[in-house]
Design an enzyme around this catalytic site. Structure first.
Site, PDB file in Angstrom:
ATOM      1  N   LYS A  22     -74.158  70.661   1.751  1.00 51.41           N
ATOM      2  CA  LYS A  22     -75.215  71.648   1.516  1.00 51.41           C
ATOM      3  C   LYS A  22     -75.456  72.478   2.771  1.00 51.41           C
ATOM      4  O   LYS A  22     -75.558  73.713   2.714  1.00 51.41           O
ATOM      5  CB  LYS A  22     -76.501  70.938   1.100  1.00 51.41           C
ATOM      6  CG  LYS A  22     -77.566  71.858   0.526  1.00 51.41           C
ATOM      7  CD  LYS A  22     -78.729  71.046  -0.063  1.00 51.41           C
ATOM      8  CE  LYS A  22     -78.286  70.239  -1.255  1.00 51.41           C
ATOM      9  NZ  LYS A  22     -79.383  69.504  -1.906  1.00 51.41           N
ATOM     10  N   ARG A  92     -84.382  68.578   1.991  1.00 48.85           N
ATOM     11  CA  ARG A  92     -83.366  68.133   1.026  1.00 48.85           C
ATOM     12  C   ARG A  92     -82.235  67.386   1.724  1.00 48.85           C
ATOM     13  O   ARG A  92     -81.901  67.675   2.872  1.00 48.85           O
ATOM     14  CB  ARG A  92     -82.758  69.338   0.283  1.00 48.85           C
ATOM     15  CG  ARG A  92     -83.738  70.224  -0.447  1.00 48.85           C
ATOM     16  CD  ARG A  92     -83.033  71.488  -0.925  1.00 48.85           C
ATOM     17  NE  ARG A  92     -83.941  72.496  -1.440  1.00 48.85           N
ATOM     18  CZ  ARG A  92     -84.236  72.655  -2.723  1.00 48.85           C
ATOM     19  NH1 ARG A  92     -83.664  71.877  -3.616  1.00 48.85           N
ATOM     20  NH2 ARG A  92     -85.070  73.586  -3.116  1.00 48.85           N
ATOM     21  N   GLY A 101     -78.310  63.941  -7.540  1.00 51.13           N
ATOM     22  CA  GLY A 101     -79.405  63.078  -7.982  1.00 51.13           C
ATOM     23  C   GLY A 101     -79.479  61.742  -7.288  1.00 51.13           C
ATOM     24  O   GLY A 101     -80.388  60.958  -7.556  1.00 51.13           O
ATOM     25  N   MET A 103     -79.797  61.127  -3.948  1.00 55.95           N
ATOM     26  CA  MET A 103     -80.708  61.062  -2.807  1.00 55.95           C
ATOM     27  C   MET A 103     -81.925  61.938  -3.083  1.00 55.95           C
ATOM     28  O   MET A 103     -82.091  62.464  -4.167  1.00 55.95           O
ATOM     29  CB  MET A 103     -79.969  61.454  -1.530  1.00 55.95           C
ATOM     30  CG  MET A 103     -78.938  60.412  -1.119  1.00 55.95           C
ATOM     31  SD  MET A 103     -78.043  60.855   0.367  1.00 55.95           S
ATOM     32  CE  MET A 103     -77.040  62.205  -0.204  1.00 55.95           C
ATOM     33  N   ARG A 336     -72.260  74.908  -3.860  1.00 52.37           N
ATOM     34  CA  ARG A 336     -71.272  73.859  -3.584  1.00 52.37           C
ATOM     35  C   ARG A 336     -70.190  73.967  -4.641  1.00 52.37           C
ATOM     36  O   ARG A 336     -70.406  74.566  -5.703  1.00 52.37           O
ATOM     37  CB  ARG A 336     -71.916  72.471  -3.617  1.00 52.37           C
ATOM     38  CG  ARG A 336     -72.582  72.127  -4.947  1.00 52.37           C
ATOM     39  CD  ARG A 336     -73.440  70.889  -4.830  1.00 52.37           C
ATOM     40  NE  ARG A 336     -74.181  70.635  -6.064  1.00 52.37           N
ATOM     41  CZ  ARG A 336     -75.214  69.817  -6.153  1.00 52.37           C
ATOM     42  NH1 ARG A 336     -75.641  69.167  -5.096  1.00 52.37           N
ATOM     43  NH2 ARG A 336     -75.838  69.622  -7.305  1.00 52.37           N
ATOM     44  N   HIS A 454     -79.857  65.811 -14.530  1.00 45.44           N
ATOM     45  CA  HIS A 454     -79.197  64.668 -13.889  1.00 45.44           C
ATOM     46  C   HIS A 454     -78.184  64.022 -14.825  1.00 45.44           C
ATOM     47  O   HIS A 454     -77.051  63.727 -14.437  1.00 45.44           O
ATOM     48  CB  HIS A 454     -80.255  63.642 -13.466  1.00 45.44           C
ATOM     49  CG  HIS A 454     -79.671  62.345 -13.000  1.00 45.44           C
ATOM     50  ND1 HIS A 454     -79.532  61.256 -13.835  1.00 45.44           N
ATOM     51  CD2 HIS A 454     -79.153  61.978 -11.808  1.00 45.44           C
ATOM     52  CE1 HIS A 454     -78.968  60.274 -13.159  1.00 45.44           C
ATOM     53  NE2 HIS A 454     -78.739  60.672 -11.930  1.00 45.44           N
ATOM     54  N   SER A 763     -41.638  43.784  -4.264  1.00 45.79           N
ATOM     55  CA  SER A 763     -42.743  44.383  -5.012  1.00 45.79           C
ATOM     56  C   SER A 763     -44.019  43.681  -4.558  1.00 45.79           C
ATOM     57  O   SER A 763     -44.118  42.457  -4.657  1.00 45.79           O
ATOM     58  CB  SER A 763     -42.549  44.212  -6.520  1.00 45.79           C
ATOM     59  OG  SER A 763     -43.627  44.810  -7.215  1.00 45.79           O
ATOM     60  N   CYS A 830     -47.029  46.449  -7.624  1.00 44.28           N
ATOM     61  CA  CYS A 830     -47.327  46.284  -9.051  1.00 44.28           C
ATOM     62  C   CYS A 830     -48.707  45.665  -9.284  1.00 44.28           C
ATOM     63  O   CYS A 830     -49.029  45.273 -10.396  1.00 44.28           O
ATOM     64  CB  CYS A 830     -46.248  45.446  -9.736  1.00 44.28           C
ATOM     65  SG  CYS A 830     -46.089  43.774  -9.073  1.00 44.28           S
ATOM     66  N   TYR A 850     -42.004  53.291  -5.034  1.00 48.47           N
ATOM     67  CA  TYR A 850     -42.670  53.487  -6.328  1.00 48.47           C
ATOM     68  C   TYR A 850     -43.964  52.681  -6.379  1.00 48.47           C
ATOM     69  O   TYR A 850     -44.194  51.767  -5.584  1.00 48.47           O
ATOM     70  CB  TYR A 850     -41.751  53.077  -7.487  1.00 48.47           C
ATOM     71  CG  TYR A 850     -41.537  51.580  -7.629  1.00 48.47           C
ATOM     72  CD1 TYR A 850     -42.397  50.800  -8.408  1.00 48.47           C
ATOM     73  CD2 TYR A 850     -40.470  50.939  -6.986  1.00 48.47           C
ATOM     74  CE1 TYR A 850     -42.202  49.431  -8.531  1.00 48.47           C
ATOM     75  CE2 TYR A 850     -40.276  49.578  -7.116  1.00 48.47           C
ATOM     76  CZ  TYR A 850     -41.151  48.820  -7.886  1.00 48.47           C
ATOM     77  OH  TYR A 850     -40.972  47.465  -8.005  1.00 48.47           O
TER      78      TYR A 850
END
Length: 875
Positions: A22, A92, A101, A103, A336, A454, A763, A830, A850
């Site tokens: 913000k 804020r 919502g 904080m 934002r 919210h 793996s 895996c 992988y």
């Protein structure tokens, strides 16, 4: 000395890490000339300072804040607590990533019994002044003092009921004065002190409250869900107030530069005349369409649309903006990058690509991989829904479709889900405290609030179906009823709600999965696959899951758990015969019954995978898991085997272990019972030979689980190779197969260079590796892990997201050591973390080939792998 406070105009370019999202947005808006109220940001580093100072603000920081207020006074010509033109501010939160919502915010700070009179006189609007004052007293009591607001809300509700008012705006100035007095009396009675009148005292208490809210329950839950580190902290933004509740030429609203639910390139905004921002965001009043602003103030509307276009072009992303109109003057309070549904996220990224605002790689990075599987959410079956008529309609606010029985509180939803029920959370409006219930529900339905309430914002981020502002439904949370057109529904009733249309139906409507083979999903995934290095396999042990994974783009099977194949009712008896046999010959007879069933299973998987790799893990769990526990089943088994019940029970007792996860399982079974290993190898190789004869290339991977020593692996590998080579020779065919191991014991990771002498592939079984590295029982850890989260010892579940500092270090070392011995060592993962986006980035960076995950996480893994490669390219 380190600087902790920055004015918006001096903060440009300092970044979200220091200023929060913000604060960085306000600095950037100032830089590009957007009209915003003046103010300053207290940095995230100040938040850390607050917590390191026993939740107090050091004196030097308090002085810096006071000095920053003086600068705002100069710029605005107003005086904080002044007898003329008093300066009022909002306080804020602002973390580096949006946490809608989660904080706290306090508005109208600086009001007291004197400044409220000045404000009333100077604006000639007594009602506005005292409405602002009562809001401030309420928010300060609730947020700065941490006291529930229910009693104070009831005071307003009782007043409206007594006077016959429906809206807050109908309450008159004198009545608001009396309400403020009641609020302050309540404050004094509750805290045994007067409500603070010094605006500087108010400000410091508010700043501490916002810092404190970083550690509240809902923020902690949200951070865990989204892997947001606790040590990031939040910034605090102090801004001069812009008042939307001055009258009919004032108002407030929230706008998205594109539709956050669908991604349509059209401004989606809501406006509430004569109101403050909390009325919109909290869902206290249902807002109007933005066309109301055009109707009331056309010039303001033109400036509004022009500024939205300016900001979207500047940020090159869909923006979520809060704005206020004060006496015909437009202010933007923040902007934002907007939260959006996964489907909208996909459309927006591709549209921005087509519009030339971003390139292909940036489009891929724009999609949140962790929630990408939400795009696979079901929708209602078009044929079945024709049999239903909507009983109510609200605002379409969250994706997909949801069906369930009605639950009227977060706690009820959580408890009923734990019992296996599907529920829809129904609330008058949700608050941040409802987040656990929202997680537990199939969908959310609220009576009040709009697309920016919210409930709507959080549901979209979760990928949860949500309908807001359903005024047709009168929801009584205490009586646990929903009344629609005079008919009363209870927690025994089932609703189906459509998050894309806002329709509410009675009954359970069938759902269908989305088409993933064409359109923007297929286009996007083609881009993803062109940009990734890691291959993505799936964990599957039946044709159904294997086919589903292929549909989602899997490139093979990285884990076939053979034990799952033994639990079918037509083969569990043979398995139990084998376990209970006293002699080798009897075990081999039972295994001979199982082998053709296993072979058929493998043939089915090989055929479906059609030449892709299939990695089969040999039997892993301890044998006692296959034996019955109920008396009736034990008796039936004894009769079938012509044994006594006591014989069966004795054998069960012999096999039972005090710590089975570290007991007689995995490759230890093959060492003790090599005949099991031989049977499984025969089934794997025979199946491969049969499918190869059909013209499908098969190159089986046989994986030995739970290895801790190279001699152990060599012993089991010899059984496998002797069996496989014999069958291949007898069949007179050419067939290549590979033998490797799972690395799931820390000792194996430490000795990877030795184990790689025998293993062609590794793996990583991160479920067991995490369990044994942490010393946590995976099945029991949930009993105490919440305490570890609460005390910040751990910030996330290490069984879901890889612990890169500990377990990850073992993985990295194992890969490096294994490849020193065998440079062409093939390495994958895996475990559960193979489908976790954050973990996948780590696996990419340490050199895995992988990842393997459940079918529904395959698209997530593909996207996460591409994002990892874009950030850190591998060749």
């Amino acid at each position: 000395m380190k600087k902790y406070v920055y004015h918006f105009e001096e903060a440009y370019g300092l970044g979200k890490e220091l200023l929060g999202g913000k604060g960085a947005g306000l600095a950037e808006m100032t830089h590009i000339g957007v009209s915003i109220p003046q103010g300053f940001t207290i940095t995230t580093e100040a938040c850390s300072l607050y917590y390191n100072s026993n939740k107090e603000l050091p004196e030097f920081l308090v002085k810096d804040i006071y000095q920053a207020v003086k600068e705002v006074e100069k710029k605005t010509g107003k005086k904080f607590g002044g007898d003329k033109n008093p300066l009022l501010v909002s306080v804020r939160s602002g973390a580096r990533v949006s946490m809608p919502g989660m904080m706290d915010t306090i508005l109208n700070l600086g009001l007291n019994d004197n400044t409220v009179k000045v404000l009333a006189n100077e604006t000639n609007n007594e009602r506005f002044a005292y409405d602002s004052y009562r809001r401030f007293v309420l928010m300060f009591t609730n947020i700065a003092k941490g006291h529930p607001r229910d009693d104070m809300d009831k005071m307003l509700d009782d007043l409206k009921k007594e006077k016959g008012y429906k809206l807050d705006t109908e309450v008159k100035a004198d009545e608001l004065k009396e309400l403020v007095k009641k609020y302050k009396d309540y404050y004094k009675k509750t805290f045994n002190e007067e409500f603070p009148s010094d605006p500087y005292v108010q400000l410091i208490e508010a700043v501490k409250a916002v810092f404190r809210s970083w550690d509240n329950e809902r923020a902690n839950v949200y951070r865990m869900m989204n892997n947001i580190p606790y040590d990031w902290g939040t910034a605090v933004n102090v801004q001069s107030m812009a008042f939307g509740n001055k009258g009919e030429t004032s108002g407030t609203g929230v706008a998205f530069s594109r539709n956050p639910a669908t991604g349509e390139n059209k401004v989606s905004a809501e406006y509430l005349p004569n109101a403050q921002g909390e009325d919109v965001v909290a869902g206290i009043r249902t807002p109007l369409k933005i066309e109301e602003l055009e109707h009331r103030m056309p010039e303001v509307y033109k400036e509004f649309m022009k500024t939205i276009k300016l900001m979207e072009n500047h940020y090159k992303d869909m923006q979520d903006m809060e704005f206020t109109v004060e006496d015909g003057k437009l202010y933007f309070l923040q902007t934002r990058n907007g939260k959006r549904t996964p489907k909208a996220s996909l459309k927006i990224a591709l549209d921005l690509l087509d519009e030339g605002l971003i390139d292909e790689k940036e489009a891929i990075l724009r999609i949140d991989a962790q929630s990408f599987d939400k795009i696979l959410l079901p929708d209602f079956d078009r044929d079945d829904i024709k049999n239903y008529k909507p009983i109510a309609k609200g605002i379409a606010a969250g994706p997909g479709a949801g069906t369930g029985m009605l639950a009227f509180s977060a706690k009820e939803a959580e408890e009923r889900k734990a019992k296996g029920e599907k529920v829809i959370l129904v609330r008058a409006e949700t608050s941040p405290e409802d987040i656990v219930g929202m997680v537990s529900s199939e969908a959310i339905l609220t009576m009040r609030g709009g697309q920016t309430s919210h409930a709507a914002v959080v549901a979209r981020q979760m990928g949860k179906c949500c309908v807001c502002g359903c005024s047709d439904a009168i929801i009584d949370e205490k009586k646990k009823t929903v009344t629609i057109d005079g008919k009363v529904y209870t927690d025994k009733d089932t609703f189906s709600i459509d998050g894309s249309t806002g329709n509410v139906y009675l009954g359970a409507i069938k759902t269908i999965s989305p088409d993933l083979t064409s359109g923007i999903f297929a286009r996007f995934m083609k881009m993803v696959d062109e940009n990734r290095y890691l291959k993505v396999r799936t964990n599957a042990d039946n044709p159904r899951d294997a086919q589903k994974a292929l549909d989602f783009g899997a490139e093979g099977i990285g884990l076939c758990r053979t034990e799952h194949m033994f639990f079918d009712k037509d083969r569990i008896f043979s398995m139990r015969k084998m376990i209970l046999a006293d002699k080798l010959i009897d075990r081999e007879k039972a295994l001979a019954e199982i082998e053709p069933m296993q072979q058929k299973d493998f043939e089915g998987l090989y055929e479906i995978m059609n030449g892709r790799n299939v990695n089969v893990r040999l039997l892993d769990p301890p044998l006692h898991e296959f034996l019955p526990k109920e008396e009736k089943l034990i008796e039936e088994l004894a009769k079938a085997l012509n044994k006594s019940v006591s014989d069966i029970k004795n054998r069960i007792n012999e096999l039972s272990e005090s710590n089975p996860m570290m007991g007689h399982r995995g490759c230890r079974l093959a060492v003790t019972y090599p005949e099991i290993c031989r049977m499984q190898t025969e089934a794997i190789i025979k199946a491969a030979i049969n499918v190869t004869k059909k013209g499908i290339k098969v190159e089986p991977e046989i994986m030995v689980p739970l290895v801790l020593e190279v001699k152990e692996l060599k012993y089991v590998k010899n059984i496998i190779c002797e069996t496989a080579d014999r069958i291949i020779k007898e069949a007179n065919v050419k067939l290549t197969y590979h033998v490797g191991t799972m690395i799931e014991i820390p000792r194996a990771a430490l000795l990877s260079d030795e184990i790689a002498q025998e293993a062609e592939f590794f793996s990583f079984g991160t479920n067991d590796l995490t369990q044994m590295t942490f010393g946590f029982s995976r099945d029991d850890a949930q009993k105490f892990l919440p305490s570890y989260y609460d005390t910040k010892i751990l910030e996330f579940n290490p069984f879901k997201t890889l612990d890169t500092e500990g377990v990850g270090k073992l993985v990295k070392m194992s890969v490096a050591e294994g490849r020193k011995t065998r440079p062409d060592l093939h390495v994958g993962v895996c475990g559960e973390t193979g489908g976790d986006a954050r973990s996948i980035e780590y696996y990419h960076n340490v050199g895995l080939d992988y990842v393997s995950c459940s079918p529904f996480r395959v698209p997530v893994a593909r996207l996460a792998a591409a994002q990892a490669n874009i950030k850190n390219p591998r060749k």
